[in-house]
Design an enzyme around this catalytic site. Sequence first.
Site, PDB file in Angstrom:
ATOM      1  N   ASN A   9      48.858  39.326  43.160  1.00  0.00           N
ATOM      2  CA  ASN A   9      48.220  40.286  44.065  1.00  0.00           C
ATOM      3  C   ASN A   9      48.235  39.717  45.484  1.00  0.00           C
ATOM      4  O   ASN A   9      47.452  38.829  45.803  1.00  0.00           O
ATOM      5  CB  ASN A   9      46.776  40.537  43.586  1.00  0.00           C
ATOM      6  CG  ASN A   9      46.017  41.478  44.507  1.00  0.00           C
ATOM      7  OD1 ASN A   9      46.588  42.079  45.419  1.00  0.00           O
ATOM      8  ND2 ASN A   9      44.718  41.611  44.261  1.00  0.00           N
ATOM      9  N   TRP A  10      49.121  40.252  46.282  1.00  0.00           N
ATOM     10  CA  TRP A  10      49.275  39.738  47.654  1.00  0.00           C
ATOM     11  C   TRP A  10      48.124  40.166  48.573  1.00  0.00           C
ATOM     12  O   TRP A  10      48.002  39.651  49.679  1.00  0.00           O
ATOM     13  CB  TRP A  10      50.595  40.224  48.259  1.00  0.00           C
ATOM     14  CG  TRP A  10      51.817  39.557  47.722  1.00  0.00           C
ATOM     15  CD1 TRP A  10      51.889  38.651  46.699  1.00  0.00           C
ATOM     16  CD2 TRP A  10      53.170  39.731  48.199  1.00  0.00           C
ATOM     17  NE1 TRP A  10      53.196  38.264  46.507  1.00  0.00           N
ATOM     18  CE2 TRP A  10      54.002  38.905  47.412  1.00  0.00           C
ATOM     19  CE3 TRP A  10      53.752  40.508  49.213  1.00  0.00           C
ATOM     20  CZ2 TRP A  10      55.386  38.847  47.609  1.00  0.00           C
ATOM     21  CZ3 TRP A  10      55.119  40.447  49.397  1.00  0.00           C
ATOM     22  CH2 TRP A  10      55.930  39.620  48.605  1.00  0.00           C
ATOM     23  N   LYS A  11      47.355  41.137  48.152  1.00  0.00           N
ATOM     24  CA  LYS A  11      46.282  41.690  49.005  1.00  0.00           C
ATOM     25  C   LYS A  11      46.864  42.068  50.369  1.00  0.00           C
ATOM     26  O   LYS A  11      48.010  42.504  50.433  1.00  0.00           O
ATOM     27  CB  LYS A  11      45.115  40.695  49.098  1.00  0.00           C
ATOM     28  CG  LYS A  11      44.652  40.263  47.706  1.00  0.00           C
ATOM     29  CD  LYS A  11      43.346  39.527  47.690  1.00  0.00           C
ATOM     30  CE  LYS A  11      42.992  39.174  46.245  1.00  0.00           C
ATOM     31  NZ  LYS A  11      41.723  38.480  46.126  1.00  0.00           N
ATOM     32  N   HIS A  94      39.686  47.063  41.911  1.00  0.00           N
ATOM     33  CA  HIS A  94      39.524  45.671  42.342  1.00  0.00           C
ATOM     34  C   HIS A  94      38.169  45.496  43.030  1.00  0.00           C
ATOM     35  O   HIS A  94      37.714  46.391  43.744  1.00  0.00           O
ATOM     36  CB  HIS A  94      40.661  45.276  43.290  1.00  0.00           C
ATOM     37  CG  HIS A  94      40.715  43.803  43.523  1.00  0.00           C
ATOM     38  ND1 HIS A  94      39.869  43.174  44.412  1.00  0.00           N
ATOM     39  CD2 HIS A  94      41.462  42.825  42.960  1.00  0.00           C
ATOM     40  CE1 HIS A  94      40.111  41.879  44.390  1.00  0.00           C
ATOM     41  NE2 HIS A  94      41.078  41.635  43.527  1.00  0.00           N
ATOM     42  N   GLU A  96      37.294  43.954  45.559  1.00  0.00           N
ATOM     43  CA  GLU A  96      37.301  44.116  47.025  1.00  0.00           C
ATOM     44  C   GLU A  96      37.256  45.596  47.411  1.00  0.00           C
ATOM     45  O   GLU A  96      36.675  45.956  48.434  1.00  0.00           O
ATOM     46  CB  GLU A  96      38.530  43.404  47.611  1.00  0.00           C
ATOM     47  CG  GLU A  96      38.342  41.889  47.567  1.00  0.00           C
ATOM     48  CD  GLU A  96      39.614  41.086  47.394  1.00  0.00           C
ATOM     49  OE1 GLU A  96      40.715  41.619  47.616  1.00  0.00           O
ATOM     50  OE2 GLU A  96      39.507  39.899  47.009  1.00  0.00           O
ATOM     51  N   GLU A 166      37.957  40.224  36.107  1.00  0.00           N
ATOM     52  CA  GLU A 166      37.929  39.418  37.320  1.00  0.00           C
ATOM     53  C   GLU A 166      36.487  39.205  37.761  1.00  0.00           C
ATOM     54  O   GLU A 166      35.942  40.015  38.532  1.00  0.00           O
ATOM     55  CB  GLU A 166      38.694  40.134  38.440  1.00  0.00           C
ATOM     56  CG  GLU A 166      40.157  40.336  38.142  1.00  0.00           C
ATOM     57  CD  GLU A 166      40.982  40.279  39.427  1.00  0.00           C
ATOM     58  OE1 GLU A 166      41.881  39.443  39.495  1.00  0.00           O
ATOM     59  OE2 GLU A 166      40.694  41.042  40.358  1.00  0.00           O
ATOM     60  N   GLY A 172      38.851  34.210  44.926  1.00  0.00           N
ATOM     61  CA  GLY A 172      39.030  33.617  46.244  1.00  0.00           C
ATOM     62  C   GLY A 172      38.088  32.460  46.539  1.00  0.00           C
ATOM     63  O   GLY A 172      37.951  32.048  47.686  1.00  0.00           O
ATOM     64  N   SER A 212      40.849  32.917  41.081  1.00  0.00           N
ATOM     65  CA  SER A 212      41.226  31.532  41.383  1.00  0.00           C
ATOM     66  C   SER A 212      42.165  30.911  40.350  1.00  0.00           C
ATOM     67  O   SER A 212      42.065  29.720  40.054  1.00  0.00           O
ATOM     68  CB  SER A 212      39.980  30.669  41.588  1.00  0.00           C
ATOM     69  OG  SER A 212      39.239  31.146  42.701  1.00  0.00           O
ATOM     70  N   GLY A 233      45.688  35.831  43.008  1.00  0.00           N
ATOM     71  CA  GLY A 233      45.739  36.370  44.364  1.00  0.00           C
ATOM     72  C   GLY A 233      46.291  35.310  45.297  1.00  0.00           C
ATOM     73  O   GLY A 233      47.496  35.230  45.532  1.00  0.00           O
ATOM     74  N   GLY A 234      45.398  34.443  45.784  1.00  0.00           N
ATOM     75  CA  GLY A 234      45.794  33.406  46.745  1.00  0.00           C
ATOM     76  C   GLY A 234      47.039  32.633  46.329  1.00  0.00           C
ATOM     77  O   GLY A 234      47.969  32.450  47.123  1.00  0.00           O
TER      78      GLY A 234
HETATM   79  P1  PGA Z   1      42.299  34.878  43.782  1.00  0.00           P
HETATM   80  O1  PGA Z   1      42.315  36.478  43.698  1.00  0.00           O
HETATM   81  O2  PGA Z   1      43.362  34.394  42.809  1.00  0.00           O
HETATM   82  O3  PGA Z   1      42.659  34.565  45.201  1.00  0.00           O
HETATM   83  O4  PGA Z   1      40.960  34.440  43.390  1.00  0.00           O
HETATM   84  C1  PGA Z   1      42.430  37.131  42.466  1.00  0.00           C
HETATM   85  C2  PGA Z   1      42.283  38.610  42.666  1.00  0.00           C
HETATM   86  O5  PGA Z   1      41.450  39.029  43.465  1.00  0.00           O
HETATM   87  O6  PGA Z   1      42.999  39.407  42.034  1.00  0.00           O
END
Ligand code: PGA
Length: 249
Positions: A9-11, A94, A96, A166, A172, A212, A233-234
């Site tokens: 997930n590049w966000k 998600h 966010e 999640e 994050g 994470s 994500g990250g």
């Molecule tokens: P993260 O994000 O790996 O940076 O914690 C995961 C996500 O939000 O899908």
Amino acid sequence: MRKRFIAGNWKMHKTKEESLAYMQEFRQYIQGAKDVDIVLAVPFTLLETIKKEIENTGIGVAAQNIFYEEQGAFTGEVSAAMAKDFADYVIIGHSERRKYFNETNEIVNKKIKAAIGKGLKVIFCLGETQDERNQGKTKQVAETQLREGLAGLTIDNMKSIIIAYEPVWAIGTGNTATPEQAEEVHAFLREILKPVFNDQVAQETRIIYGGSVNPENASAILQKENIDGCLPGGASLDPQKLANIIKSQ
Ligand code: PGA
């Protein structure tokens, strides 16, 4: 056997130029990866570029959101049909989106239905906050999000759903859930799918973990019985890291 599913997930990251440089490396790093579905969830602006870049690789591309209305005066929004022009999947629910854009379970449910209606597969995210976990409400929150998010879906619709557990406190933060903490919730979610749908849906639906995930912790997480993949994500912003997660044994 549920096939492993790993989506990066590049966000809100990467310009077109940056994404092209990434893909050049990524295609090399993942050579030899097998028995795994690989998906890149990229911003709308990159869907067309990445779709071209992944041609004939077996990699899938995902949008990170859609709006549930079919069309109309909704400035700035993108419909399921529009996303389907380029994407195979869409991330819905998600944390966010829930936090910054006030998406409720009801909105998530409408979006899931709109996506499936247009032939998109859905990576449906849910998970508790730190406060909710501290109060012992992890399972209660996960169950409500699951039931309300999937309300009205048929057994057949469930073929298009991948559930992503999640925990918000792990996203994050570098504070990943332990494999045991994640497995406990995954097993619980799978149990709930039985009465809501049936045993076969519970057995076949993939439930992936996000929060994470990195190349160092992926292997222990992925070894758990009810964890069928992950949603980094990250770490997915680095093609080598994502490839290493994908190749984790
Ligand atoms: P993260 O994000 O790996 O940076 O914690 C995961 C996500 O939000 O899908």
